[in-house]
Design a protein around this motif. Sequence first.
Motif, PDB file in Angstrom:
ATOM      1  N   TYR A 158       1.024  -1.228  -0.073  1.00  0.00           N
ATOM      2  CA  TYR A 158      -0.036  -0.091  -0.023  1.00  0.00           C
ATOM      3  C   TYR A 158       0.994   1.123  -0.010  1.00  0.00           C
ATOM      4  O   TYR A 158       1.858   1.545   0.969  1.00  0.00           O
ATOM      5  CB  TYR A 158      -0.825   0.003   1.092  1.00  0.00           C
ATOM      6  CG  TYR A 158      -1.837   1.217   1.531  1.00  0.00           C
ATOM      7  CD1 TYR A 158      -2.813   1.579   0.513  1.00  0.00           C
ATOM      8  CD2 TYR A 158      -1.237   1.996   2.477  1.00  0.00           C
ATOM      9  CE1 TYR A 158      -3.369   2.924   0.709  1.00  0.00           C
ATOM     10  CE2 TYR A 158      -2.162   3.332   2.487  1.00  0.00           C
ATOM     11  CZ  TYR A 158      -3.023   3.697   1.643  1.00  0.00           C
ATOM     12  OH  TYR A 158      -3.622   4.798   1.751  1.00  0.00           O
ATOM     13  N   GLN A 175      -4.829   8.689   6.597  1.00  0.00           N
ATOM     14  CA  GLN A 175      -5.353   8.094   5.277  1.00  0.00           C
ATOM     15  C   GLN A 175      -4.548   6.488   5.702  1.00  0.00           C
ATOM     16  O   GLN A 175      -5.395   5.578   5.486  1.00  0.00           O
ATOM     17  CB  GLN A 175      -4.760   8.210   3.841  1.00  0.00           C
ATOM     18  CG  GLN A 175      -5.243   7.517   2.913  1.00  0.00           C
ATOM     19  CD  GLN A 175      -4.379   7.741   1.654  1.00  0.00           C
ATOM     20  OE1 GLN A 175      -3.388   8.732   1.476  1.00  0.00           O
ATOM     21  NE2 GLN A 175      -5.016   7.325   0.259  1.00  0.00           N
ATOM     22  N   ILE A 215      -6.968   3.357   6.247  1.00  0.00           N
ATOM     23  CA  ILE A 215      -6.649   1.875   5.654  1.00  0.00           C
ATOM     24  C   ILE A 215      -6.423   0.841   6.751  1.00  0.00           C
ATOM     25  O   ILE A 215      -6.809  -0.387   6.408  1.00  0.00           O
ATOM     26  CB  ILE A 215      -5.581   2.087   4.569  1.00  0.00           C
ATOM     27  CG1 ILE A 215      -5.997   3.102   3.526  1.00  0.00           C
ATOM     28  CG2 ILE A 215      -5.298   0.737   3.867  1.00  0.00           C
ATOM     29  CD1 ILE A 215      -7.242   2.487   2.504  1.00  0.00           C
TER      30      ILE A 215
END
Length: 421
Positions: free
Chosen positions: A59, A160, A164
Amino acid sequence: MPQVLESIVDNFMFICIPSIVYFLVWTKYRKQSGYSSKIVLFIFLSISVILCLSFPYHYLEHYIFDFREVPLVIGVLYGGPLVGGALLAILMVYRFIIGGHGAYNALFTDLGIYLSLVTMTIRHRLYNRSQLIRALVVSTAIVPILIKLLLYWFSMLSYQATIISVLFRIIEFVAIYMTVYLIEFLIGHFKMQKELQEIEKMRVISQIAASVSHEIRNPLTTVKGLLQVFRANDLSLEKKQNLTDVALHELDTAINIISDYLTFAKPQIEKMIFLNLSIELQQVISVLTPYANMQQVTLTCVVDTNQQILGDSQQFRQSLINLVKNCIEASPIGRVDVAVLTIREHVVIRIKDTGIGMTSDQIQRLGIPYYSTKEKGTGLGTSVAFSIIKAMNGSIEIESEINKGSLFVISFPLATHKEQS
């Protein structure tokens, strides 16, 4: 999105295959406790950890997500704190070898899961399903999510990345719950299967006990009468000797009947050995002869081979007793013939009765638990017998015709000394 799903599926397979293979094979044929079992579990779960870490989902090119915590949880639940601690050490070392951002964050999360789960395992023991679910929710969902929020609070994670991470923890919790559910299902299945075998065996024992007690009563009644003759009459030495011989013979008969019954009733042994079919069949016939006499059924046995098979003596006898007993009950005032012979590379046991027979549909359903052709039958005896025969690498074929009887053909491969070693 396809890459995410592919990584999730791959990681779940990395967990399921080693874990399920262990619980499917090892716990079925081996003891579930002891150092050897824990070592094998540790090896299987270590493979899962390494595979999960080796094929993660990347990611933002900085963070990696995988299901490494799932084997860790399984190790703590089913192997204990030591197995879980060893897995945690491997997980940490390999994670730092891989490198990249988030290694220290992963350290805090994995350590938190481990400590929380060990604490709840020691404190609550997790004896029932509700306690197990509570421990999983707290240790694998609430604790890691709180750690991520704390890391965000101390500016160690971006907003963020935190969102996630929390979403992935929820996905990982679902994976953990599914894996634990599958494992608990397998353990429960094997436990129930073993209990059903024991229940069916005790039911058969109780039925045979009634016929055995009837057979024992005859020689004991004879001995009682002889003792009364001894006490009431002044007999010659020769007459006393003859009566003593008769009494001893009747007592030997009673002892043999009891010995045959106890041979069947004693606990099973799980060691695979070479079986002498002549001896095994003799014991089976000895146990069932009183029951056949009570049902007015002629029971015969012919062993036309000296070949051996590899199996468990107690379970082998139990399977044959269940099948022959069913044939006796299906053939009142009839006959049941048992024959053993060698055909090519197999030993074949043929059990033929002159009973009521079965339809093709009944034959196909035979061996299914709780399906029986008898009015008050459970079907467990036949199911247990089929399972034992299959476990000994045997096969069974059934031929039957209504009102003309049935034929059971049981086939086992010939045993060699190489197979036992």
